[in-house]
Write a protein that holds these residues in place. Structure first.
Motif, short mmCIF file in Angstrom:
data_model
loop_
_atom_site.label_atom_id
_atom_site.label_comp_id
_atom_site.label_asym_id
_atom_site.label_seq_id
_atom_site.Cartn_x
_atom_site.Cartn_y
_atom_site.Cartn_z
N CYS A 144 0.83 -1.20 0.00
CA CYS A 144 0.00 0.00 0.00
C CYS A 144 0.87 1.26 0.00
CB CYS A 144 -0.95 0.01 1.20
SG CYS A 144 -0.19 -0.46 2.78
N VAL A 145 0.37 2.30 -0.67
CA VAL A 145 1.07 3.59 -0.75
C VAL A 145 0.05 4.72 -0.66
CG1 VAL A 145 3.04 2.76 -2.10
CG2 VAL A 145 0.97 3.55 -3.28
N LYS A 146 0.52 5.91 -0.24
CA LYS A 146 -0.37 7.08 -0.18
C LYS A 146 0.45 8.36 -0.19
CE LYS A 146 -4.54 8.78 0.22
NZ LYS A 146 -5.62 8.47 -0.75
N LEU B 48 5.38 14.17 0.74
CA LEU B 48 5.65 12.93 1.46
C LEU B 48 4.90 11.80 0.79
CD1 LEU B 48 5.43 13.96 5.24
CD2 LEU B 48 7.40 14.05 3.69
N ILE B 49 5.47 10.60 0.87
CA ILE B 49 4.79 9.40 0.40
C ILE B 49 4.82 8.38 1.53
CG2 ILE B 49 4.59 7.69 -1.43
CD1 ILE B 49 6.51 9.34 -3.10
N VAL C 201 10.39 11.21 1.24
CA VAL C 201 10.34 12.58 0.79
C VAL C 201 10.60 12.58 -0.72
CG1 VAL C 201 11.50 14.83 0.82
CG2 VAL C 201 10.99 13.66 2.96
N TYR C 202 9.72 13.26 -1.47
CA TYR C 202 9.91 13.39 -2.91
C TYR C 202 9.89 14.87 -3.28
CZ TYR C 202 9.09 13.22 -7.95
OH TYR C 202 9.19 13.39 -9.31
N ASN C 203 10.93 15.32 -3.96
CA ASN C 203 11.02 16.71 -4.41
C ASN C 203 11.25 16.71 -5.91
OD1 ASN C 203 12.37 19.36 -5.11
ND2 ASN C 203 11.91 19.74 -2.95
N GLU C 204 10.25 17.19 -6.65
CA GLU C 204 10.33 17.15 -8.11
C GLU C 204 11.46 18.03 -8.63
OE1 GLU C 204 7.29 17.81 -11.87
OE2 GLU C 204 7.27 19.22 -10.20
N GLU C 205 11.61 19.23 -8.06
CA GLU C 205 12.63 20.15 -8.55
C GLU C 205 14.04 19.58 -8.38
OE1 GLU C 205 12.11 23.91 -6.68
OE2 GLU C 205 10.13 24.27 -7.54
#
Length: 519
Positions: free
Chosen positions: A15-17, A130-131, A147-151
């Motif tokens: 599971c993910v969110k 956050l994921i 932690v996901y940072n697109e830039e």
């Protein structure tokens, strides 16, 4: 002779969110437990384990776990048998290696290091998403906070939480009962009938902030509260924020009042396991539910047993409201088909053979109308254009995660999704769909629809996206009166939060200087 260095036979992401930007605290809290507080938690945990073991031993041989067959290859039916796991995974007792006045034997630092570096590592940027990732490895269940940072193109584990049971579903909620400010909490449904709610803004939690439901304790005269079996899905009501719904293998849906921690209502119109559910994005009383009896139901939760049914051609694996067309919803089945249904109609508007195996995930772009992503047990992530009522396949992407088990779309980035699978060496990734040329050609020029405030939608300011649901179902769900009839002895006590950093010994995260850049 067994090879002790061999990789675990169980390692997957069930599971993910996503958590939207700007919600998490910039610097998460770290609360140090005293020796007495840690010992109290250990004693409580041992007592709970004994109670569960006694209850399980009394029921063993008389009941069959209704979802055990689905995970038979992992032998979860033998999970509690001591002789099958002599080297079982981590438990709270394994973490208590030091007491006050004695240093952690694994930590040799004298504490004189500059704390600024650690604070910078822990800091969460307002532009970070956050994921929340449920991760099962061997006998250990973990909630990982990525932690996901697109830039920056960065993706790393910021911290993780040790879970007491194998997670089946997770739900993020921005509501913290008893607090004036919004929270950053994660509810976890698992093989246990008890739902744990964790604070994501605290590093090193040893127990949930509070729990929904509890097991019966004959010795203490405490009756069971909540589900009787595994919790398969959760949905927080963003319009009536003190309400959360849970679906279970016990063939019921429970509506929880988070303020009291009690069951406000029970939906029991099911003949099989309840696999999936979702509150309507704009109407607080409307709940979409899918179950293994091959039926999808939409409930008006203001009226007892008020619902409509739609038959599909398989067990329902996932459901999803179309937030661009709020009368409509999608249904994915174990036969690989997807149905698109208007809740005012008796039949599907269209049906699609999307995957060769079960559909395990449905995700609509948060801002790009008509962009649908689907995940399947055939290990494929597919992108569809469903605008105009004529679905067409845009791109078929074979993932390297094994069978895909879960999928979620980013609420802030219209072309970004995360997926989890069962590949033991690589089972989680974030995908920018627009990196694919075929997707760019189809959707690059499509006008994005920005997020419209709920108040604007209710007042009609949302234009064509404002909602007037069928049968004038526009009133909020009221749960107030249900709580008053609950006997005080059956009320769930909201546990006082306790947590410990524990010197980061069970934190598996990459430092900012070790971020893996996106290719």
């Amino acid at each position: 002779m067994d090879n002790e260095d061999a990789p675990s036979s169980v390692n997957f992401i069930p599971c993910v969110k996503w958590v939207r930007k700007g919600v998490a605290k910039e610097i998460p809290e770290k609360v140090q437990l005293t020796e007495e507080e840690l010992q109290e938690i250990l004693n409580e945990t041992r007592a709970e384990v004994r109670t569960v073991e006694e209850d399980d031993s009394g029921n063993k041989g008389t009941q069959k776990n209704p979802i055990s067959d689905a995970f038979d290859e992992y032998h979860f039916d033998q999970y509690d048998d001591e002789d099958t796991k002599p080297n079982a995974g981590l438990f709270i007792g394994d973490l208590a290696l030091y007491s006050s006045g004695h240093g952690d034997p694994y930590v040799t630092l004298d504490g004189s290091e500059d704390d600024d570096s650690e604070k910078e590592d822990d800091m969460i940027n307002p532009k970070d998403n956050l994921i929340l990732v449920g991760h099962v490895e061997a006998d250990t269940s973990i909630l990982e906070v990525y932690v996901y940072n697109e830039e920056e193109g960065s993706l790393y584990v910021h911290h993780d939480l040790l879970l007491p049971a194998f997670p089946l579903c997770i739900e993020w909620l921005n509501y913290d009962p008893g607090e004036e400010k919004p929270g950053n909490l994660c509810a976890v449904g698992s093989m246990s009938p008890v739902i744990g709610v964790w604070d994501i803004d605290i590093v090193g939690c040893l127990e949930p902030v509070f729990e929904l439901g509890h097991r019966a304790n004959k010795k203490k005269g405490i009756a069971r509260c909540g589900h009787r079996d595994a919790v398969l899905d959760l949905s927080w009501n963003t319009n009536v924020t003190h309400v959360m719904a849970s679906g279970s293998a016990d063939q019921t849906v429970l509506l929880w009042d988070l303020n009291s921690g009690m069951v406000a209502s029970t939906l029991s119109s099911f003949e099989e396991k309840v696999q999936t559910l979702q509150w309507h994005p704009f109407e607080g009383q409307t709940l979409l539910v899918g179950s293994c009896d091959k039926l999808t139901r939409v409930f008006d939760c203001r009226v007892e047993d008020s619902h409509r049914d739609w038959a599909v051609n398989g067990e329902v694996e996932c459901v999803l409201w179309d937030h661009f067309n709020p009368f409509n919803f999608l249904v994915g089945t174990n036969s690989g088909s997807i149905h698109y249904i208007d809740c005012r109609s008796d039949t599907s508007l269209w049906e699609l053979s999307a995957h060769t195996k079960e559909v395990t995930g449905l995700a609509l772009s948060s801002q790009c109308p008509g962009m649908l992503m689907t995940a399947g047990g055939d290990a494929k992530l597919r992108t569809w254009d469903i605008l105009g009522g004529k679905p067409s396949l845009v791109y078929d992407q074979q993932q390297k995660l094994g069978a895909l088990l879960c999928l979620d779309a980013c609420p802030d980035l219209p072309f970004t999704v995360c997926i989890g699978g069962e590949n033991k060496k690589h089972n989680f990734t974030v995908v920018d769909i627009m990196d694919i040329s075929a997707v760019q050609n189809r959707f690059a020029d499509r006008k994005l629809v920005g997020a419209i405030k709920l108040e604007e939608r209710r007042e009609g300011g949302g234009g064509s996206t404002s909602v007037e649901m069928a049968d004038d179902m526009i009133e909020s769900l009221s749960l107030e009166s249900k709580d008053q009839d609950q006997p005080s002895s059956s009320r769930v006590t909201m546990k006082t939060f306790q947590s410990s950093h524990l010197k980061n010994r069970h934190i598996h995260r990459r430092k900012r200087g070790m971020i893996k850049k996106k290719k």
